[in-house]
Write a protein that holds these residues in place. Structure first.
Motif, PDB file in Angstrom:
ATOM      1  N   LEU A 159       6.268 -76.770 -37.304  1.00 40.24           N
ATOM      2  CA  LEU A 159       5.504 -77.371 -36.210  1.00 40.24           C
ATOM      3  C   LEU A 159       4.070 -76.843 -36.193  1.00 40.24           C
ATOM      4  O   LEU A 159       3.114 -77.595 -35.964  1.00 40.24           O
ATOM      5  CB  LEU A 159       6.203 -77.107 -34.876  1.00 40.24           C
ATOM      6  CG  LEU A 159       7.559 -77.814 -34.709  1.00 40.24           C
ATOM      7  CD1 LEU A 159       8.270 -77.299 -33.471  1.00 40.24           C
ATOM      8  CD2 LEU A 159       7.370 -79.328 -34.638  1.00 40.24           C
ATOM      9  N   LYS A 160       3.920 -75.554 -36.454  1.00 39.77           N
ATOM     10  CA  LYS A 160       2.578 -74.965 -36.527  1.00 39.77           C
ATOM     11  C   LYS A 160       1.785 -75.608 -37.662  1.00 39.77           C
ATOM     12  O   LYS A 160       0.601 -75.937 -37.503  1.00 39.77           O
ATOM     13  CB  LYS A 160       2.711 -73.454 -36.750  1.00 39.77           C
ATOM     14  CG  LYS A 160       1.418 -72.673 -36.753  1.00 39.77           C
ATOM     15  CD  LYS A 160       1.738 -71.175 -36.696  1.00 39.77           C
ATOM     16  CE  LYS A 160       0.463 -70.331 -36.670  1.00 39.77           C
ATOM     17  NZ  LYS A 160      -0.080 -70.135 -38.016  1.00 39.77           N
ATOM     18  N   THR A 161       2.464 -75.826 -38.771  1.00 37.80           N
ATOM     19  CA  THR A 161       1.806 -76.474 -39.911  1.00 37.80           C
ATOM     20  C   THR A 161       1.372 -77.888 -39.564  1.00 37.80           C
ATOM     21  O   THR A 161       0.268 -78.328 -39.919  1.00 37.80           O
ATOM     22  CB  THR A 161       2.761 -76.496 -41.122  1.00 37.80           C
ATOM     23  OG1 THR A 161       3.152 -75.159 -41.425  1.00 37.80           O
ATOM     24  CG2 THR A 161       2.094 -77.122 -42.337  1.00 37.80           C
ATOM     25  N   LEU A 162       2.246 -78.594 -38.856  1.00 39.07           N
ATOM     26  CA  LEU A 162       1.893 -79.968 -38.442  1.00 39.07           C
ATOM     27  C   LEU A 162       0.591 -79.968 -37.637  1.00 39.07           C
ATOM     28  O   LEU A 162      -0.291 -80.803 -37.854  1.00 39.07           O
ATOM     29  CB  LEU A 162       2.995 -80.560 -37.574  1.00 39.07           C
ATOM     30  CG  LEU A 162       4.176 -81.254 -38.222  1.00 39.07           C
ATOM     31  CD1 LEU A 162       5.056 -81.841 -37.135  1.00 39.07           C
ATOM     32  CD2 LEU A 162       3.701 -82.323 -39.185  1.00 39.07           C
ATOM     33  N   ARG A 163       0.495 -79.049 -36.706  1.00 37.56           N
ATOM     34  CA  ARG A 163      -0.704 -79.009 -35.848  1.00 37.56           C
ATOM     35  C   ARG A 163      -1.953 -78.677 -36.678  1.00 37.56           C
ATOM     36  O   ARG A 163      -3.017 -79.254 -36.468  1.00 37.56           O
ATOM     37  CB  ARG A 163      -0.515 -77.982 -34.745  1.00 37.56           C
ATOM     38  CG  ARG A 163      -1.682 -77.843 -33.794  1.00 37.56           C
ATOM     39  CD  ARG A 163      -1.913 -79.053 -32.880  1.00 37.56           C
ATOM     40  NE  ARG A 163      -2.401 -80.282 -33.502  1.00 37.56           N
ATOM     41  CZ  ARG A 163      -2.578 -81.435 -32.855  1.00 37.56           C
ATOM     42  NH1 ARG A 163      -2.277 -81.531 -31.562  1.00 37.56           N
ATOM     43  NH2 ARG A 163      -3.031 -82.499 -33.482  1.00 37.56           N
ATOM     44  N   GLU A 164      -1.769 -77.755 -37.616  1.00 44.25           N
ATOM     45  CA  GLU A 164      -2.911 -77.357 -38.446  1.00 44.25           C
ATOM     46  C   GLU A 164      -3.374 -78.486 -39.356  1.00 44.25           C
ATOM     47  O   GLU A 164      -4.563 -78.596 -39.658  1.00 44.25           O
ATOM     48  CB  GLU A 164      -2.529 -76.127 -39.285  1.00 44.25           C
ATOM     49  CG  GLU A 164      -2.370 -74.859 -38.457  1.00 44.25           C
ATOM     50  CD  GLU A 164      -1.751 -73.713 -39.247  1.00 44.25           C
ATOM     51  OE1 GLU A 164      -1.692 -72.602 -38.690  1.00 44.25           O
ATOM     52  OE2 GLU A 164      -1.317 -73.930 -40.403  1.00 44.25           O
ATOM     53  N   ARG A 165      -2.435 -79.317 -39.774  1.00 45.31           N
ATOM     54  CA  ARG A 165      -2.779 -80.354 -40.759  1.00 45.31           C
ATOM     55  C   ARG A 165      -3.123 -81.697 -40.125  1.00 45.31           C
ATOM     56  O   ARG A 165      -3.791 -82.520 -40.745  1.00 45.31           O
ATOM     57  CB  ARG A 165      -1.617 -80.529 -41.736  1.00 45.31           C
ATOM     58  CG  ARG A 165      -1.315 -79.265 -42.552  1.00 45.31           C
ATOM     59  CD  ARG A 165      -2.437 -78.943 -43.523  1.00 45.31           C
ATOM     60  NE  ARG A 165      -2.693 -80.012 -44.464  1.00 45.31           N
ATOM     61  CZ  ARG A 165      -1.943 -80.249 -45.541  1.00 45.31           C
ATOM     62  NH1 ARG A 165      -0.936 -79.470 -45.828  1.00 45.31           N
ATOM     63  NH2 ARG A 165      -2.224 -81.264 -46.339  1.00 45.31           N
ATOM     64  N   LEU A 166      -2.631 -81.945 -38.941  1.00 34.06           N
ATOM     65  CA  LEU A 166      -2.867 -83.259 -38.307  1.00 34.06           C
ATOM     66  C   LEU A 166      -3.709 -83.061 -37.048  1.00 34.06           C
ATOM     67  O   LEU A 166      -3.196 -82.820 -35.970  1.00 34.06           O
ATOM     68  CB  LEU A 166      -1.529 -83.930 -37.964  1.00 34.06           C
ATOM     69  CG  LEU A 166      -0.609 -84.219 -39.151  1.00 34.06           C
ATOM     70  CD1 LEU A 166       0.702 -84.823 -38.678  1.00 34.06           C
ATOM     71  CD2 LEU A 166      -1.271 -85.159 -40.152  1.00 34.06           C
ATOM     72  N   HIS A 167      -5.013 -83.172 -37.232  1.00 29.74           N
ATOM     73  CA  HIS A 167      -5.927 -82.950 -36.114  1.00 29.74           C
ATOM     74  C   HIS A 167      -6.212 -84.236 -35.332  1.00 29.74           C
ATOM     75  O   HIS A 167      -6.616 -84.183 -34.178  1.00 29.74           O
ATOM     76  CB  HIS A 167      -7.266 -82.412 -36.631  1.00 29.74           C
ATOM     77  CG  HIS A 167      -7.136 -81.119 -37.376  1.00 29.74           C
ATOM     78  ND1 HIS A 167      -6.888 -79.923 -36.735  1.00 29.74           N
ATOM     79  CD2 HIS A 167      -7.208 -80.843 -38.692  1.00 29.74           C
ATOM     80  CE1 HIS A 167      -6.826 -78.961 -37.638  1.00 29.74           C
ATOM     81  NE2 HIS A 167      -6.997 -79.491 -38.832  1.00 29.74           N
ATOM     82  N   ASP A 168      -6.036 -85.364 -35.992  1.00 32.59           N
ATOM     83  CA  ASP A 168      -6.560 -86.614 -35.456  1.00 32.59           C
ATOM     84  C   ASP A 168      -5.504 -87.487 -34.794  1.00 32.59           C
ATOM     85  O   ASP A 168      -5.721 -88.682 -34.588  1.00 32.59           O
ATOM     86  CB  ASP A 168      -7.268 -87.394 -36.574  1.00 32.59           C
ATOM     87  CG  ASP A 168      -6.394 -87.517 -37.824  1.00 32.59           C
ATOM     88  OD1 ASP A 168      -5.319 -86.883 -37.867  1.00 32.59           O
ATOM     89  OD2 ASP A 168      -6.792 -88.256 -38.737  1.00 32.59           O
TER      90      ASP A 168
END
Lengths: 65, 264
Positions: B171-180
């Motif tokens: 989930l942390k990775t998702l937030r880091e990779r999907l900003h938009d």
């Protein structure tokens, strides 16, 4: 004729969707309808012909998560 | 401090989405909704028997609360079923918002991601505003984003389990990779601490239902969830410190009383 209504076999003597819903006792404003997994907008009910063994799903608002 | 956010064409202040199922009564549901401050409520559609009246009284009560309605496609197993149900929901609930759920496994209710991608594409092209319920798979979430979906809803844990975040790393990775895109954790929340954890990771919101509806005092828990969402969001915005492996005294060591220089 025999049709499926919400998965159950039902006999109706109409072929027009609006008339079938009326015969079955539904309140039109409370429901939405799909015929053979195709959504039938309310505006098209009067023109929609239901055939022998067609399947109607008649849905209403419900709680959800 | 105002902290509003944009969800498709709607500006929201609350970061909690609340489900409407499983409450002991409509009155308790309403108390919980008001205590939560939630501005978005999820609903569904079910087969209706003739002359039953069904949930019409409940639906009228919900309408009077003037919240944004987010219908779901729960129970669908194919893209075809979900697309049809989305059209039915749009007419019944008078909204083009749709929480797209397609079940792929009966045991853990894991979403079928292949069908989800197909339905997301179809519904987006037909003008729906899709909220895609998915797992925490980064590649799938990127694909959903690329299809035009602006709200992605990875699960925290399987629906109704209350286990919290089973895979915080992903989930942390998702937030880091999907900003938009807006990221909203949906499902698996059991406690306010889970909500706070989601928000501390920088997620935009949380959707929950069972943890509020099935506890002993839904209104009290709804309020706790609200406070947790605010606390977690503020923590995220504050720029938390990084973890360290060794202790560092917080009290100044210069001028420590009773300290004496010792010769080795």
């Amino acid at each position: 004729m025999r049709i499926l209504v919400n998965g159950e076999q039902v006999s109706v003597d109409k072929s027009n969707l609006s008339e079938i819903l009326d015969q079955l006792g539904y309140q039109p404003e409370d429901i939405v309808v799909a015929r053979n997994l195709e959504f039938i907008p309310r505006a098209h009910w009067d023109d929609c012909i239901v055939n022998e063994q067609d399947s109607l799903d008649i849905l209403a608002a419900m709680f959800g998560g | 401090m105002p902290d509003s956010w944009q969800v498709y064409d709607v500006e929201l202040q609350s970061r909690l989405f609340l489900g409407t199922a499983q409450y002991p009564s409509p009155a308790i549901m309403q108390e919980a909704i008001e205590a939560s401050g939630a501005q978005v409520l999820t609903t569904s559609l079910r087969r209706q028997a003739p002359n039953s009246g069904g949930g019409q009284k409940w639906w009228q009560q919900l309408r009077e609360l003037s919240r944004q309605i987010l219908p779901n496609t729960a129970g669908c197993r194919t893209a075809k079923e979900a697309v049809t149900l989305a059209h039915m929901a749009r007419e019944l609930f008078q909204t083009d918002w749709i929480k797209l759920e397609i079940t792929g496994d009966d045991y853990n209710l894991q979403p079928n991601l292949l069908e989800l991608l197909s339905a997301t594409e179809q519904l987006h092209n037909e003008g729906f505003k899709v909220f895609a319920y998915t797992t925490e798979d980064l590649v799938i979430c990127k694909r959903i984003r690329d299809l035009g979906c602006q709200v992605i809803m990875p699960w925290g844990a399987p629906i109704g389990t209350g286990k919290g975040l089973l895979n915080p790393y992903a989930l942390k990775t998702l937030r880091e990779r999907l900003h938009d895109v807006n990221l909203v954790v949906d499902a698996g929340i059991g406690l306010p601490s889970h909500v706070a954890q989601v928000m501390e990771l920088g997620f935009d919101g949380v959707l929950l239902n069972t943890s509020v509806a099935r506890c002993d005092d839904p209104a009290k828990m709804a309020k706790a969830m609200h406070h947790a969402s605010v606390a977690g969001r503020l923590a995220y915005l504050s720029g938390a410190i990084s973890e360290r492996e060794t202790a560092v005294a917080s009290t100044p060591v210069i001028g420590t009383p009773f300290w004496q220089s010792k010769e080795n």
